[in-house]
Every structure is written in C-alpha cells, then in structure tokens.
Design a protein around this motif. Structure first.
Motif, PDB file in Angstrom:
ATOM      1  N   CYS A 130      42.396  40.948  20.792  1.00  0.00           N
ATOM      2  CA  CYS A 130      41.217  41.774  21.050  1.00  0.00           C
ATOM      3  C   CYS A 130      39.997  41.220  20.309  1.00  0.00           C
ATOM      4  N   ARG A 131      38.929  41.011  21.038  1.00  0.00           N
ATOM      5  CA  ARG A 131      37.710  40.432  20.451  1.00  0.00           C
ATOM      6  C   ARG A 131      36.961  41.414  19.567  1.00  0.00           C
ATOM      7  N   TYR A 132      37.242  42.711  19.671  1.00  0.00           N
ATOM      8  CA  TYR A 132      36.521  43.706  18.881  1.00  0.00           C
ATOM      9  C   TYR A 132      37.079  43.871  17.474  1.00  0.00           C
ATOM     10  N   GLY A 133      38.315  43.459  17.255  1.00  0.00           N
ATOM     11  CA  GLY A 133      38.905  43.528  15.921  1.00  0.00           C
ATOM     12  C   GLY A 133      38.852  44.921  15.331  1.00  0.00           C
ATOM     13  N   LYS A 134      38.322  45.042  14.127  1.00  0.00           N
ATOM     14  CA  LYS A 134      38.305  46.333  13.437  1.00  0.00           C
ATOM     15  C   LYS A 134      37.356  47.331  14.095  1.00  0.00           C
ATOM     16  N   GLU A 135      36.494  46.861  14.985  1.00  0.00           N
ATOM     17  CA  GLU A 135      35.570  47.737  15.712  1.00  0.00           C
ATOM     18  C   GLU A 135      36.109  48.133  17.084  1.00  0.00           C
ATOM     19  N   LYS A 136      37.382  47.879  17.325  1.00  0.00           N
ATOM     20  CA  LYS A 136      37.976  48.121  18.630  1.00  0.00           C
ATOM     21  C   LYS A 136      37.884  49.591  19.037  1.00  0.00           C
ATOM     22  N   PRO A 137      37.359  49.842  20.243  1.00  0.00           N
ATOM     23  CA  PRO A 137      37.381  51.207  20.762  1.00  0.00           C
ATOM     24  C   PRO A 137      38.767  51.514  21.325  1.00  0.00           C
ATOM     25  N   THR A 138      39.030  52.764  21.659  1.00  0.00           N
ATOM     26  CA  THR A 138      40.286  53.064  22.340  1.00  0.00           C
ATOM     27  C   THR A 138      40.231  52.376  23.699  1.00  0.00           C
ATOM     28  N   CYS A 139      41.372  52.104  24.276  1.00  0.00           N
ATOM     29  CA  CYS A 139      41.423  51.354  25.539  1.00  0.00           C
ATOM     30  C   CYS A 139      40.614  52.028  26.644  1.00  0.00           C
ATOM     31  N   ARG A 140      40.670  53.349  26.688  1.00  0.00           N
ATOM     32  CA  ARG A 140      39.940  54.067  27.736  1.00  0.00           C
ATOM     33  C   ARG A 140      38.430  53.850  27.612  1.00  0.00           C
ATOM     34  N   LYS A 141      37.924  53.681  26.406  1.00  0.00           N
ATOM     35  CA  LYS A 141      36.484  53.510  26.175  1.00  0.00           C
ATOM     36  C   LYS A 141      36.050  52.050  26.134  1.00  0.00           C
ATOM     37  N   CYS A 142      36.992  51.139  26.227  1.00  0.00           N
ATOM     38  CA  CYS A 142      36.668  49.716  26.114  1.00  0.00           C
ATOM     39  C   CYS A 142      35.992  49.204  27.382  1.00  0.00           C
ATOM     40  N   PRO A 143      34.877  48.473  27.243  1.00  0.00           N
ATOM     41  CA  PRO A 143      34.184  47.938  28.414  1.00  0.00           C
ATOM     42  C   PRO A 143      34.897  46.737  29.043  1.00  0.00           C
ATOM     43  N   ILE A 144      35.815  46.129  28.303  1.00  0.00           N
ATOM     44  CA  ILE A 144      36.551  44.974  28.809  1.00  0.00           C
ATOM     45  C   ILE A 144      37.982  45.409  29.086  1.00  0.00           C
ATOM     46  N   HIS A 145      38.399  45.311  30.336  1.00  0.00           N
ATOM     47  CA  HIS A 145      39.766  45.673  30.687  1.00  0.00           C
ATOM     48  C   HIS A 145      40.576  44.387  30.771  1.00  0.00           C
ATOM     49  N   CYS A 146      41.322  44.117  29.721  1.00  0.00           N
ATOM     50  CA  CYS A 146      41.967  42.818  29.560  1.00  0.00           C
ATOM     51  C   CYS A 146      43.380  42.757  30.139  1.00  0.00           C
ATOM     52  N   TYR A 147      43.884  43.861  30.682  1.00  0.00           N
ATOM     53  CA  TYR A 147      45.231  43.870  31.248  1.00  0.00           C
ATOM     54  C   TYR A 147      45.217  43.348  32.683  1.00  0.00           C
ATOM     55  N   ARG A 148      46.287  42.639  33.052  1.00  0.00           N
ATOM     56  CA  ARG A 148      46.475  42.270  34.458  1.00  0.00           C
ATOM     57  C   ARG A 148      46.639  43.560  35.258  1.00  0.00           C
ATOM     58  N   PRO A 149      46.265  43.581  36.522  1.00  0.00           N
ATOM     59  CA  PRO A 149      46.310  44.824  37.308  1.00  0.00           C
ATOM     60  C   PRO A 149      47.665  45.551  37.287  1.00  0.00           C
ATOM     61  N   GLU A 150      48.760  44.816  37.439  1.00  0.00           N
ATOM     62  CA  GLU A 150      50.074  45.479  37.463  1.00  0.00           C
ATOM     63  C   GLU A 150      50.452  46.048  36.093  1.00  0.00           C
ATOM     64  N   MET A 151      50.068  45.358  35.036  1.00  0.00           N
ATOM     65  CA  MET A 151      50.349  45.861  33.683  1.00  0.00           C
ATOM     66  C   MET A 151      49.436  47.044  33.365  1.00  0.00           C
ATOM     67  N   LYS A 152      48.225  47.001  33.866  1.00  0.00           N
ATOM     68  CA  LYS A 152      47.293  48.110  33.665  1.00  0.00           C
ATOM     69  C   LYS A 152      47.849  49.378  34.316  1.00  0.00           C
ATOM     70  N   GLU A 153      48.387  49.263  35.522  1.00  0.00           N
ATOM     71  CA  GLU A 153      48.998  50.417  36.200  1.00  0.00           C
ATOM     72  C   GLU A 153      50.149  50.980  35.381  1.00  0.00           C
ATOM     73  N   ARG A 154      50.976  50.092  34.841  1.00  0.00           N
ATOM     74  CA  ARG A 154      52.133  50.538  34.058  1.00  0.00           C
ATOM     75  C   ARG A 154      51.702  51.244  32.769  1.00  0.00           C
ATOM     76  N   ILE A 155      50.728  50.680  32.054  1.00  0.00           N
ATOM     77  CA  ILE A 155      50.314  51.293  30.790  1.00  0.00           C
ATOM     78  C   ILE A 155      49.577  52.601  31.046  1.00  0.00           C
ATOM     79  N   ILE A 156      48.854  52.699  32.147  1.00  0.00           N
ATOM     80  CA  ILE A 156      48.199  53.963  32.486  1.00  0.00           C
ATOM     81  C   ILE A 156      49.243  55.045  32.738  1.00  0.00           C
ATOM     82  N   ALA A 157      50.313  54.701  33.463  1.00  0.00           N
ATOM     83  CA  ALA A 157      51.387  55.669  33.723  1.00  0.00           C
ATOM     84  C   ALA A 157      52.025  56.134  32.413  1.00  0.00           C
ATOM     85  N   VAL A 158      52.275  55.194  31.520  1.00  0.00           N
ATOM     86  CA  VAL A 158      52.868  55.522  30.213  1.00  0.00           C
ATOM     87  C   VAL A 158      51.925  56.424  29.425  1.00  0.00           C
TER      88      VAL A 158
END
Length: 125
Positions: free
Chosen positions: A61-89
């Motif tokens: 993660c490029r934000y390091g200690k300033e990292k926002p929560t994933c939902r608030k992050c402007p950069i969505h770094c997950y591949r589409p299929e992994m993003k679907e899986r983590i959203i379900a979780v």
C-alpha cells in the motif's frame, strides 16, 4: 539470500503499525467468514488464497501509515475477482465483528469516520 531477507525486513518495518492493524482486521474478517459462514474449522484454500492476496496488497500500500480504510481508498488495488470476494467477506463479517472482535471493529469504524474528511491523491508521480 541475505539481500532478500534484508529487503523483506525493511519492507516489514516500513509498513508501520497502521498496515499491521489493517492486516489483522482483514485476517479476523476472513477467518470469521470461513468459520461461521462457510463452516470450516480452519481456513479453506479459497479463504487462505484471499488472505494471502489481501496481505500482499496491504504490504504494498502506497499510503503506509496514512492508509484509509479500503472503502474510503481512492485506489482500488484488488483484481476484479478478488475484489468481489473480499466485498462478500466484508459484507458478511463486518456487522458480526462487533460481537467477535469488538475492539478491532470499533477502531476500524473510528478510523473510517476520522479519515473520511481527508483527501487522498490518486496518482503518485
């Protein structure tokens, strides 16, 4: 071999507490999902793959200690299929975290509220 070990140690140290806490929360969520939703005593191969992927993304993660929560992050770094899986979780585990991991859940919610007003740049050049 020594250069790789030193490099890994440097990356681990530079991650900071914020990323380590985020790794712990995502692991708690995935384990909760796998155990309670899927009914496995231990992480199944799919959940282990998702956990490894999430930890890998967080460690980079490029934000390091300033990292926002994933939902608030402007950069969505997950591949589409992994993003679907983590959203379900997260959708399933999120509401249940307050019962199983209340301190981690409250911290995570607090960070999300606290950081919601902060603006994060999209590009890094």
């Amino acid at each position: 071999m020594a250069a790789t070990t030193n490099n890994a140690a440097r990356i681990h140290i530079s991650m900071g507490i914020r990323i380590k806490e985020e790794m712990a929360v995502v692991e708690q969520m995935i384990r909760l999902y796998c155990r309670r939703h899927e009914g496995h005593a231990e992480l199944c191969p799919d959940c282990q793959e998702l956990l490894d992927y999430a930890h890998n993304r967080l460690s980079r993660c490029r934000y390091g200690k300033e990292k926002p929560t994933c939902r608030k992050c402007p950069i969505h770094c997950y591949r589409p299929e992994m993003k679907e899986r983590i959203i379900a979780v997260m959708r399933w585990s999120g509401p249940r975290m307050i019962l199983y991991h209340p301190i981690a859940a409250v911290r995570h919610l607090f960070r999300e509220i606290k950081r919601s007003k902060k603006v994060y740049p999209r590009s890094h050049k």
